[in-house]
Design a protein around this motif. Structure first.
Motif, mmCIF file in Angstrom:
data_model
loop_
_atom_site.group_PDB
_atom_site.id
_atom_site.type_symbol
_atom_site.label_atom_id
_atom_site.label_comp_id
_atom_site.label_asym_id
_atom_site.label_seq_id
_atom_site.Cartn_x
_atom_site.Cartn_y
_atom_site.Cartn_z
ATOM 1 N N ASN A 1 36.948 54.748 58.044
ATOM 2 C CA ASN A 1 38.197 54.759 58.820
ATOM 3 C C ASN A 1 39.004 53.485 58.577
ATOM 4 O O ASN A 1 40.253 53.516 58.504
ATOM 5 C CB ASN A 1 37.883 54.909 60.312
ATOM 6 C CG ASN A 1 37.340 56.302 60.633
ATOM 7 O OD1 ASN A 1 37.666 57.277 59.931
ATOM 8 N ND2 ASN A 1 36.538 56.416 61.692
ATOM 9 N N GLU A 2 38.311 52.363 58.459
ATOM 10 C CA GLU A 2 38.986 51.080 58.218
ATOM 11 C C GLU A 2 39.688 51.081 56.857
ATOM 12 O O GLU A 2 40.844 50.641 56.722
ATOM 13 C CB GLU A 2 37.956 49.951 58.304
ATOM 14 C CG GLU A 2 38.613 48.573 58.248
ATOM 15 C CD GLU A 2 37.589 47.463 58.417
ATOM 16 O OE1 GLU A 2 37.878 46.330 58.060
ATOM 17 O OE2 GLU A 2 36.455 47.781 58.908
ATOM 18 N N ILE A 3 38.978 51.603 55.816
ATOM 19 C CA ILE A 3 39.579 51.656 54.477
ATOM 20 C C ILE A 3 40.764 52.616 54.482
ATOM 21 O O ILE A 3 41.814 52.354 53.847
ATOM 22 C CB ILE A 3 38.523 52.069 53.438
ATOM 23 C CG1 ILE A 3 37.458 50.982 53.301
ATOM 24 C CG2 ILE A 3 39.149 52.353 52.079
ATOM 25 C CD1 ILE A 3 36.279 51.374 52.427
ATOM 26 N N LYS A 4 40.643 53.753 55.180
ATOM 27 C CA LYS A 4 41.745 54.714 55.254
ATOM 28 C C LYS A 4 42.983 54.081 55.908
ATOM 29 O O LYS A 4 44.126 54.291 55.465
ATOM 30 C CB LYS A 4 41.312 55.948 56.064
ATOM 31 C CG LYS A 4 40.443 56.918 55.309
ATOM 32 C CD LYS A 4 40.007 58.067 56.211
ATOM 33 C CE LYS A 4 41.208 58.849 56.713
ATOM 34 N NZ LYS A 4 40.796 59.983 57.572
ATOM 35 N N LYS A 5 42.758 53.295 56.949
ATOM 36 C CA LYS A 5 43.876 52.673 57.669
ATOM 37 C C LYS A 5 44.534 51.600 56.810
ATOM 38 O O LYS A 5 45.768 51.485 56.762
ATOM 39 C CB LYS A 5 43.353 52.098 58.981
ATOM 40 C CG LYS A 5 44.479 51.630 59.920
ATOM 41 C CD LYS A 5 43.895 51.041 61.192
ATOM 42 C CE LYS A 5 43.233 52.133 62.021
ATOM 43 N NZ LYS A 5 42.757 51.592 63.319
ATOM 44 N N GLU A 6 43.727 50.786 56.121
ATOM 45 C CA GLU A 6 44.265 49.706 55.299
ATOM 46 C C GLU A 6 45.117 50.254 54.159
ATOM 47 O O GLU A 6 46.153 49.681 53.787
ATOM 48 C CB GLU A 6 43.132 48.842 54.727
ATOM 49 C CG GLU A 6 42.450 47.975 55.770
ATOM 50 C CD GLU A 6 41.282 47.214 55.167
ATOM 51 O OE1 GLU A 6 40.990 47.421 53.955
ATOM 52 O OE2 GLU A 6 40.630 46.443 55.886
ATOM 53 N N ASN A 7 44.664 51.357 53.550
ATOM 54 C CA ASN A 7 45.339 51.890 52.363
ATOM 55 C C ASN A 7 46.213 53.101 52.682
ATOM 56 O O ASN A 7 46.744 53.748 51.746
ATOM 57 C CB ASN A 7 44.313 52.280 51.300
ATOM 58 C CG ASN A 7 43.535 51.084 50.789
ATOM 59 O OD1 ASN A 7 43.996 50.349 49.913
ATOM 60 N ND2 ASN A 7 42.326 50.890 51.344
ATOM 61 N N ASN A 8 46.342 53.416 53.970
ATOM 62 C CA ASN A 8 47.200 54.515 54.396
ATOM 63 C C ASN A 8 46.839 55.805 53.631
ATOM 64 O O ASN A 8 47.694 56.430 52.994
ATOM 65 C CB ASN A 8 48.665 54.150 54.202
ATOM 66 C CG ASN A 8 49.588 55.080 54.972
ATOM 67 O OD1 ASN A 8 49.149 55.734 55.938
ATOM 68 N ND2 ASN A 8 50.840 55.158 54.548
ATOM 69 N N LEU A 9 45.562 56.196 53.681
ATOM 70 C CA LEU A 9 45.061 57.357 52.937
ATOM 71 C C LEU A 9 44.967 58.569 53.855
ATOM 72 O O LEU A 9 44.783 58.454 55.075
ATOM 73 C CB LEU A 9 43.663 57.059 52.352
ATOM 74 C CG LEU A 9 43.586 55.862 51.384
ATOM 75 C CD1 LEU A 9 42.130 55.572 51.027
ATOM 76 C CD2 LEU A 9 44.378 56.176 50.114
ATOM 77 N N ASP A 10 45.111 59.749 53.253
ATOM 78 C CA ASP A 10 44.962 60.989 54.023
ATOM 79 C C ASP A 10 43.658 61.714 53.676
ATOM 80 O O ASP A 10 43.572 62.942 53.716
ATOM 81 C CB ASP A 10 46.159 61.907 53.772
ATOM 82 C CG ASP A 10 46.338 62.199 52.294
ATOM 83 O OD1 ASP A 10 45.582 61.613 51.467
ATOM 84 O OD2 ASP A 10 47.190 63.044 51.958
#
Length: 670
Positions: free
Chosen positions: A118-127
């Motif tokens: 979740n942290e990596i998704k938030k940092e890189n704005n991933l879907d």
């Protein structure tokens, strides 16, 4: 088609159910094998590599399998074109029922793993889609639940197949074949080697059974004249006389199938099994006729029915006997099946079994006489390596009352004695020692006996010898010994005359000689001991037989209370009144006491010779007939044509022994 063509034709393989089991197991394993990811392009990765792929935007979906601690990674179409993912970009070799992930990894703690994603998704704005799932292996779970039942059923099928195939100890021991006969079938070409040449003596019995063999070999010779083949023959006689051996010889001579079993083989704990086995036995015999059925110890199932059956415990035995009676009486004249049976208890057999039409012939196999014992020795001496030519007449004379089995034991014991003495061959003395060993037991020279006891034993045995020497009808003495042997402390050995009938004076002389031991103690020491127990037992039986069996008592007259059918032993009442019982007791006591007083008078008249004999016995421990002749002179009653036993190395032949034991132990060997 010829036999050769039949033999050359290749045999088709037999179908086995194990092939079916093997195919099912292979299909299950294959399904498990192919349903996995073995042939897919899925590659195992690590958490750090997953995070890197996630930051690069290569991952389209992550499926977290909660119950397996595993995560499945699905790449985007663009990522599959990259060089780094070339290994997982290829399509699976086999089609799969669902989407195949490109990567799979084992995560540790689920919460930490989820937070990192979740942290990596938030940092890189991933879907990137993160999904959760649980997996279940339906087939594996089903197999796991069914495995215990399959194992139990498999073991049960295995045991049943083993028992039904005969591995459980023969047809009679199988759970499905429990009603089958347990008879052993002897092949006439290989198993039955015994012939009439191997059966010595028993001339009358052999004649009877030879005719049975002739019936089976050439039935037309008898049936053409209107005769019928006998349905059964019963061999009756004391133990060891050769009844079973005679049946084996019949099987060997007749060259026909021979079914052999014991009467106890019909007995089983299950109801109805005995009758079923009888039916199966006779069915097999009829299928292989002409044939012989031999039932050894038939009294196990042939006892008289309905005698004091208080508990009903013998109902099953009676059912078996009823079926046997039916099968034997149901034979046709052309079945060519003969039943042989053997027993030493013919008196307890059922009358219906003994009647003509079932056991048509009763063959009595008696103890061998002098000539027959010589022939039996010839048979059993064939394998014995002897050092000299043995006098078989001499050996036969030293074994009166011996059965064929006893003579076989003598020959074997002689060989063992010779081997124990490191001899290269068996000598005559070994046979005499073997007779001593079998009749009296093993010598016990190390037995501790006090001087006073030894003196009492010496006078006791000298009393036997003295009285028997003075009486006309007493058995000829062979030797006297005070060496302990078996259970006895001393013995006087005789060679009894073989009589077919016995007169009262002969019985009285034998009783007087038997009481000579106690009489000697009374004359010399004026005391008596317990050492005469065996003597008292013997004379009491003889006196009772004179009074109650043979009708030799004047007061009771010509009457007997003997029942040859053996039924009296089951009764609760005596066949005579209380007054008669008192008379019997009085007459028995009178006979014994009169012979005791007669022995005392004889010994008092020859007390000096008795003392001399006892002293010589104490000195030598074993004395022979020659020593008695030196003291008493030539015995006046010896017949001129009697052959005296030859002395071999200081020993002579002997047969009948009267023993005296410590305290209340005693034994009489006859």
């Amino acid at each position: 088609m010829s036999k050769e063509n039949n033999q050359n034709t290749p045999k088709k393989p037999r179908f086995s159910s194990w092939w079916v089991y093997g195919v099912i197991i292979a299909l299950i394993l294959g399904f498990q094998f192919f349903s996995g990811s073995t042939f897919s392009t899925t590659k195992k990765t690590t958490t750090s590599e997953l995070q890197e792929y996630l930051r690069n935007g290569d991952i389209a979906k992550i499926v977290i399998i909660r119950n397996a601690g595993q995560a499945k990674v699905f790449l985007t179409e663009e990522a599959l074109q990259k060089e780094v993912h070339r290994d997982v970009a290829d399509k699976p070799m086999l089609p799969s029922s669902g989407a195949v992930p490109q990567y799979v990894l084992d995560y540790g703690d689920l919460q930490n793993f989820e937070n990192d994603i979740n942290e990596i998704k938030k940092e890189n704005n991933l879907d990137t889609i993160v999904d959760f799932d649980t997996e279940s292996n339906i087939l594996g779970d089903l197999l796991l639940s069914l495995l215990p039942f399959a194992l139990i059923i498999g073991i049960w099928i295995y045991l049943m197949r083993r028992m039904s195939s005969g591995a459980g100890g023969g047809a009679g021991g199988q759970i499905f074949n429990i009603g089958k006969s347990k008879a052993k079938l002897f092949d006439e070409k290989t198993d039955t080697r015994t012939s009439f040449k191997d059966v010595a003596g028993l001339e009358g019995a052999k004649e009877e059974v030879q005719e049975i063999v002739e019936f089976l070999k050439n039935p037309d010779k008898y049936t053409s004249l209107g005769g019928k083949i006998p349905k059964g023959a019963l061999l009756v006689g004391p133990p060891g006389t050769g009844k079973t051996l005679l049946a084996k010889a019949v099987a060997g001579e007749a060259k026909v199938p021979f079914f052999s079993l014991s009467g106890s083989d019909f007995v089983e704990m299950f109801v109805g099994v005995g009758a079923s086995r009888v039916r199966d036995l006779f069915k097999q015999a009829k299928d292989k006729s002409p044939a012989i059925i031999f039932i050894d110890e038939i009294d196990a199932i042939g006892r008289a029915r309905g005698k004091n059956n208080f508990t009903g415990s013998n109902d099953e035995r009676e059912n078996t006997l009823n079926q046997l009676l039916t099968e034997m009486d149901g034979f046709g004249t052309n079945t060519n099946v003969i039943v042989l049976a053997a027993t030493n208890r013919a008196d307890v057999l059922d009358k219906a079994l003994m009647r003509a039409g079932r056991f048509d012939r009763q063959i009595y196999v008696d103890l061998p006489d002098l000539r027959e014992r010589k022939e039996i020795f010839e048979v059993h001496l064939r394998p014995i390596k002897t050092a000299e030519t043995l006098d078989l007449d001499f050996l036969a004379k030293q074994t009166p009352g011996f059965s064929g089995a006893d003579i076989a034991n003598v020959c074997n014991e002689a060989a063992l004695i010779a081997a124990r003495k490191e001899k290269k061959a068996v000598t005559k003395q070994d046979f005499l020692d073997a007779v001593d060993r079998i009749v009296g037991g093993l010598e016990k020279k190390n037995k501790i006996i006090t001087p006073d006891e030894k003196k009492t034993i010496a006078y006791h045995e000298a009393g036997h010898a003295t009285v028997s020497w003075m009486l006309e009808h007493a058995a000829p003495l062979v030797k006297v010994t005070i060496v302990p042997r078996g259970q006895s402390l001393g013995a006087a050995w005789y060679l009894p005359e073989e009589r077919l009938i016995v007169r009262p004076e002969q019985m009285l002389d034998e009783m007087c000689a038997t009481m000579g031991g106690r009489a000697a103690e009374k004359v010399v020491f004026n005391k008596i001991s317990t050492g005469a127990l065996s003597d008292l037992e013997k004379v009491t039986k003889q006196a009772r037989a004179m009074v109650t069996i043979y009708g030799l008592n004047e007061k009771l007259g010509n009457i007997t209370y003997y029942d040859s059918s053996g039924q009296n032993e089951y009764g609760f009442t005596k066949p005579y009144s209380e007054e008669t019982a008192q008379k019997i007791d009085q007459e028995i006591s009178k006979i014994i006491e009169s012979q005791y007083q007669r022995a005392i008078k004889l010994l008092e008249d020859n007390k000096d010779k008795l003392t001399e004999l006892a002293e010589r016995l104490l000195e030598k421990e074993v004395i022979f007939k020659d020593d008695l002749e030196k003291i008493f002179g030539k015995r006046p009653f010896d017949k001129e044509d009697d052959q005296e036993p030859a002395t071999v190395n200081g020993h002579e032949a002997k047969k009948e022994e009267t023993t005296e034991n410590e305290e209340d132990k005693s034994k009489v060997e006859e």
